[in-house]
Write a protein that holds these residues in place. Structure first.
Motif, PDB file in Angstrom:
ATOM      1  N   ASN A 247      26.035 -19.236  -6.027  1.00 34.99           N
ATOM      2  CA  ASN A 247      24.895 -18.022  -5.657  1.00 34.99           C
ATOM      3  C   ASN A 247      24.579 -16.978  -7.053  1.00 34.99           C
ATOM      4  N   SER A 248      26.141 -17.003  -8.204  1.00 37.39           N
ATOM      5  CA  SER A 248      25.547 -16.108  -8.953  1.00 37.39           C
ATOM      6  C   SER A 248      23.766 -16.732  -9.376  1.00 37.39           C
ATOM      7  N   ALA A 249      23.949 -18.015 -10.066  1.00 40.16           N
ATOM      8  CA  ALA A 249      23.393 -18.260 -10.536  1.00 40.16           C
ATOM      9  C   ALA A 249      21.867 -18.699 -10.363  1.00 40.16           C
ATOM     10  N   ILE A 250      21.653 -18.211  -9.333  1.00 46.26           N
ATOM     11  CA  ILE A 250      20.410 -18.885  -8.447  1.00 46.26           C
ATOM     12  C   ILE A 250      19.675 -17.108  -9.054  1.00 46.26           C
ATOM     13  N   THR A 251      18.223 -17.483  -8.766  1.00 48.38           N
ATOM     14  CA  THR A 251      17.371 -16.461  -9.937  1.00 48.38           C
ATOM     15  C   THR A 251      15.216 -16.577  -9.083  1.00 48.38           C
ATOM     16  N   ASN A 252      14.868 -16.120  -9.912  1.00 46.63           N
ATOM     17  CA  ASN A 252      14.142 -15.956  -9.126  1.00 46.63           C
ATOM     18  C   ASN A 252      12.534 -16.031 -10.375  1.00 46.63           C
ATOM     19  N   LYS A 253      11.554 -16.977 -10.505  1.00 46.62           N
ATOM     20  CA  LYS A 253      10.707 -16.659 -11.474  1.00 46.62           C
ATOM     21  C   LYS A 253       9.301 -16.561 -11.138  1.00 46.62           C
ATOM     22  N   GLU A 254       8.073 -15.697 -11.558  1.00 45.75           N
ATOM     23  CA  GLU A 254       6.688 -16.205 -10.817  1.00 45.75           C
ATOM     24  C   GLU A 254       6.364 -16.581 -12.267  1.00 45.75           C
ATOM     25  N   PHE A 255       5.228 -17.495 -10.923  1.00 44.41           N
ATOM     26  CA  PHE A 255       4.880 -18.511 -12.104  1.00 44.41           C
ATOM     27  C   PHE A 255       2.583 -18.392 -11.520  1.00 44.41           C
ATOM     28  N   PHE A 256       1.937 -19.287 -12.209  1.00 40.17           N
ATOM     29  CA  PHE A 256       0.356 -18.769 -11.895  1.00 40.17           C
ATOM     30  C   PHE A 256       0.645 -20.802 -10.720  1.00 40.17           C
ATOM     31  N   VAL A 257      -0.593 -19.745  -9.555  1.00 44.95           N
ATOM     32  CA  VAL A 257      -0.657 -21.413  -9.172  1.00 44.95           C
ATOM     33  C   VAL A 257      -2.283 -22.102  -9.061  1.00 44.95           C
ATOM     34  N   VAL A 258      -2.438 -22.890  -9.736  1.00 41.56           N
ATOM     35  CA  VAL A 258      -3.264 -23.628 -10.298  1.00 41.56           C
ATOM     36  C   VAL A 258      -4.218 -24.758  -9.844  1.00 41.56           C
ATOM     37  N   PRO A 259      -4.834 -24.691  -9.028  1.00 40.52           N
ATOM     38  CA  PRO A 259      -5.391 -26.559  -7.784  1.00 40.52           C
ATOM     39  C   PRO A 259      -5.472 -28.156  -9.139  1.00 40.52           C
ATOM     40  N   MET A 260      -4.822 -28.742  -8.146  1.00 44.31           N
ATOM     41  CA  MET A 260      -4.610 -29.356  -9.239  1.00 44.31           C
ATOM     42  C   MET A 260      -5.945 -30.181 -10.135  1.00 44.31           C
ATOM     43  N   GLU A 261      -6.848 -30.174  -8.888  1.00 44.51           N
ATOM     44  CA  GLU A 261      -7.803 -30.554  -9.639  1.00 44.51           C
ATOM     45  C   GLU A 261      -8.545 -30.380 -10.933  1.00 44.51           C
ATOM     46  N   TYR A 262      -8.466 -29.235 -10.925  1.00 44.24           N
ATOM     47  CA  TYR A 262      -8.633 -29.069 -12.395  1.00 44.24           C
ATOM     48  C   TYR A 262      -7.073 -29.468 -13.912  1.00 44.24           C
ATOM     49  N   PHE A 263      -6.468 -30.055 -13.544  1.00 44.99           N
ATOM     50  CA  PHE A 263      -5.608 -30.840 -14.811  1.00 44.99           C
ATOM     51  C   PHE A 263      -6.672 -32.219 -14.972  1.00 44.99           C
ATOM     52  N   GLN A 264      -6.407 -32.532 -16.335  1.00 45.58           N
ATOM     53  CA  GLN A 264      -7.174 -33.413 -16.605  1.00 45.58           C
ATOM     54  C   GLN A 264      -5.990 -34.242 -17.978  1.00 45.58           C
ATOM     55  N   LYS A 265      -6.033 -35.367 -18.783  1.00 49.63           N
ATOM     56  CA  LYS A 265      -6.085 -35.808 -19.488  1.00 49.63           C
ATOM     57  C   LYS A 265      -6.741 -35.460 -20.616  1.00 49.63           C
ATOM     58  N   GLY A 266      -6.186 -35.020 -21.876  1.00 48.97           N
ATOM     59  CA  GLY A 266      -6.766 -35.234 -22.818  1.00 48.97           C
ATOM     60  C   GLY A 266      -5.456 -34.450 -23.759  1.00 48.97           C
ATOM     61  N   GLY A 267      -5.625 -34.345 -25.246  1.00 54.34           N
ATOM     62  CA  GLY A 267      -5.099 -33.805 -26.166  1.00 54.34           C
ATOM     63  C   GLY A 267      -4.757 -35.004 -27.233  1.00 54.34           C
ATOM     64  N   ASP A 268      -3.908 -35.513 -28.437  1.00 54.79           N
ATOM     65  CA  ASP A 268      -3.779 -35.832 -28.967  1.00 54.79           C
ATOM     66  C   ASP A 268      -2.514 -36.845 -28.000  1.00 54.79           C
ATOM     67  N   SER A 269      -1.210 -36.269 -27.620  1.00 55.14           N
ATOM     68  CA  SER A 269      -0.740 -36.934 -26.466  1.00 55.14           C
ATOM     69  C   SER A 269      -1.431 -37.079 -25.327  1.00 55.14           C
ATOM     70  N   ASN A 270      -2.594 -37.746 -25.068  1.00 54.34           N
ATOM     71  CA  ASN A 270      -2.565 -37.813 -23.509  1.00 54.34           C
ATOM     72  C   ASN A 270      -1.919 -37.724 -22.519  1.00 54.34           C
ATOM     73  N   GLU A 271      -1.443 -35.694 -22.326  1.00 47.58           N
ATOM     74  CA  GLU A 271      -0.772 -35.581 -21.568  1.00 47.58           C
ATOM     75  C   GLU A 271      -1.836 -34.935 -20.287  1.00 47.58           C
ATOM     76  N   ASP A 272      -1.161 -34.122 -19.083  1.00 43.65           N
ATOM     77  CA  ASP A 272      -2.085 -33.653 -18.164  1.00 43.65           C
ATOM     78  C   ASP A 272      -1.860 -32.728 -18.774  1.00 43.65           C
ATOM     79  N   GLY A 273      -3.631 -32.036 -18.448  1.00 36.55           N
ATOM     80  CA  GLY A 273      -3.326 -30.903 -19.193  1.00 36.55           C
ATOM     81  C   GLY A 273      -4.592 -30.046 -18.825  1.00 36.55           C
TER      82      GLY A 273
END
Length: 463
Positions: free
Chosen positions: A321-347
């Motif tokens: 249990n000592s290894a467990i922690t919490n971290k805060e993240f931004f929550v972003v709607p999926m429809e704002y992701f798209q493929k692009g960039g040189d690597s063709n990754e989702d972003g």
């Protein structure tokens, strides 16, 4: 000719000392290493293993039934003719009350003599003893006392009824004189000889204090040799349906929150059953309400019933249990992701505005740590609160504000900390069982930080 006495100092040629250079390099390296050792985090490492946690799923339930207290219509000495926790039919003799005590005295004397039992009754008792001895197992020795009590009750019932039938003339006379009265069952049901004040309790009336057995008391009606009119004579359970209400730990409620049926073992006799149940919360305590339509007669004389929930052993990835922690993240709607960039990754495309009002659009590939049906949880290393996202093939925009916390650990396989989400199946005071195979999660034999609170994302580590 005079000699020139001027002395000229001899200058030795410069020699490159490679040993001194090497020593200096080693010295500065050691100093840097020592400095780094004392200024960087030292994290103990735990290797993720497959394991399980022994769980005690034993509980005590409060039995709730449809119980009716039957009062005596007369005062006098009382005798019973049906053993405790046994069925009775409509019109069957349950008890008798003798106001002057003469008939009751004769019944009590006659009940001490078993020689009057007929062959049929003796044969039935002998068959019961033979059946029990034939199925007896040493590990079930505790059942001997229950069998003894049941046998004594049957013998007493048989002898008392035999004594009653042998005094027909005396009883008829006493009934004519209104000194002897019989109590017959007005309904079919199960007869029990105790009261405890819980007869009318329903699930919505239950409080946690009711489970304190040290403060529980009940009145054994068979211990009374006499009764007063309107006093309880016996109790009748009129329905086979009954309920067990059990306060349970939060982890068990969480584990079974999506279930509707659970398998249990009755500790009294070792029998098992599959039982439908519901979960209710009262005053901060979770209660299981088990609905049963069988087995009630075996526990009719018990208000508290000990059971064990028979659950599949919780097995998975075992971490402290000592290894467990919490971290805060931004929550972003999926429809704002798209493929692009040189690597063709989702972003995502982020639009930022400078102080002159000029827009710049940047394609960013954030690390996704978790996903729901509609959203991604992403790290904020390359983003900030208030950034505007552009929706692909649309004029719509989304301003980053929403955040959420995830429970996880820091994986340090590569020498630096990487947050990984976990899905906890079960947890006790020291360890947690984590579901394996989850997206963005951990795997068997991963190295994780033993103390999750003492580390941050991307921190370089020294074990």
């Amino acid at each position: 000719m005079a000699k020139n006495k001027k002395v000229v100092r001899y200058r030795k040629p410069f020699h490159f000392n490679i040993g001194l250079i090497i020593f200096g390099i080693i010295f500065f390296y050691l100093m840097f290493y020592i400095y780094s050792y004392f200024t960087t985090s030292h994290i103990s490492v735990y290797e993720v293993i497959h394991g399980s946690i022994a769980i005690d799923n034993s509980y005590t339930g409060l039995a709730l039934r449809q119980e009716e207290i039957v009062a005596s219509g007369y005062s006098g000495q009382i005798n019973y003719y049906i053993k405790d926790a046994s069925k009775t039919s409509v019109g069957e003799l349950v008890y008798s009350v003798d106001s002057d005590g003469s008939i009751a005295e004769q019944i009590n004397l006659a009940s001490q003599d078993t020689s009057s039992l007929d062959e049929e009754c003796l044969s039935q008792l002998n068959n019961r003893i033979s059946a029990y001895t034939g199925s007896y197992r040493p590990q079930d020795f505790y059942e001997v006392y229950s069998f003894k009590d049941d046998l004594n009750a049957e013998l007493s019932e048989a002898v008392t009824i035999e004594a009653l039938s042998s005094m027909k003339d005396a009883i008829a006379t006493a009934e004519e004189n209104a000194t002897f009265h019989t109590g017959k069952a007005a309904k079919a049901g199960i007869v029990v000889y105790y009261t405890d004040g819980y007869e009318s309790v329903k699930p919505e009336d239950v409080t946690l204090s009711m489970f304190d057995e040290s403060s529980y008391s009940k009145v054994n009606l068979k211990e009374k040799t006499s009764v007063t009119a309107q006093d309880p004579a016996y109790k009748l359970i009129v329905k086979e349906d009954w309920q067990l209400m059990i306060p349970v730990r939060e982890d068990l409620a969480k584990q079974l929150k999506n279930a509707s049926v659970v398998r249990i073992r009755f500790k009294k006799d070792g029998s098992t059953a599959r039982v439908p149940f519901t979960i209710e919360e009262k005053d901060g305590t979770k209660y299981f309400i088990l609905s049963l339509s069988h087995s009630m007669i075996r526990f009719a004389a018990d208000r508290f019933v000990d059971i064990e929930f028979l659950l599949e052993e919780d097995a998975g990835l075992k971490i402290p249990n000592s290894a467990i922690t919490n971290k805060e993240f931004f929550v972003v709607p999926m429809e704002y992701f798209q493929k692009g960039g040189d690597s063709n990754e989702d972003g995502i495309v982020v639009r930022r505005t400078d102080k002159n009002g000029n827009h710049t659009d940047e394609f960013i590939c954030p690390v996704v740590y978790f996903s729901t049906e509609y959203s991604y949880y992403i790290d904020g290393d390359k983003l900030m609160d208030g950034d505007i996202l552009l929706k692909p093939n649309s004029d719509e925009t989304y301003t980053i504000h929403d955040t959420a916390k995830l429970e996880g650990i820091y994986c340090i396989n590569k020498g630096y900390a990487v947050f990984r989400r976990i899905d906890t199946i079960y947890q006790n005071e020291e360890y947690s069982i984590i579901r394996s195979g989850t997206d963005y999660g951990i795997s068997l034999y991963d190295h994780i930080a033993l103390d999750g609170s003492a580390i941050t994302e991307n921190a370089l580590l020294h074990e």
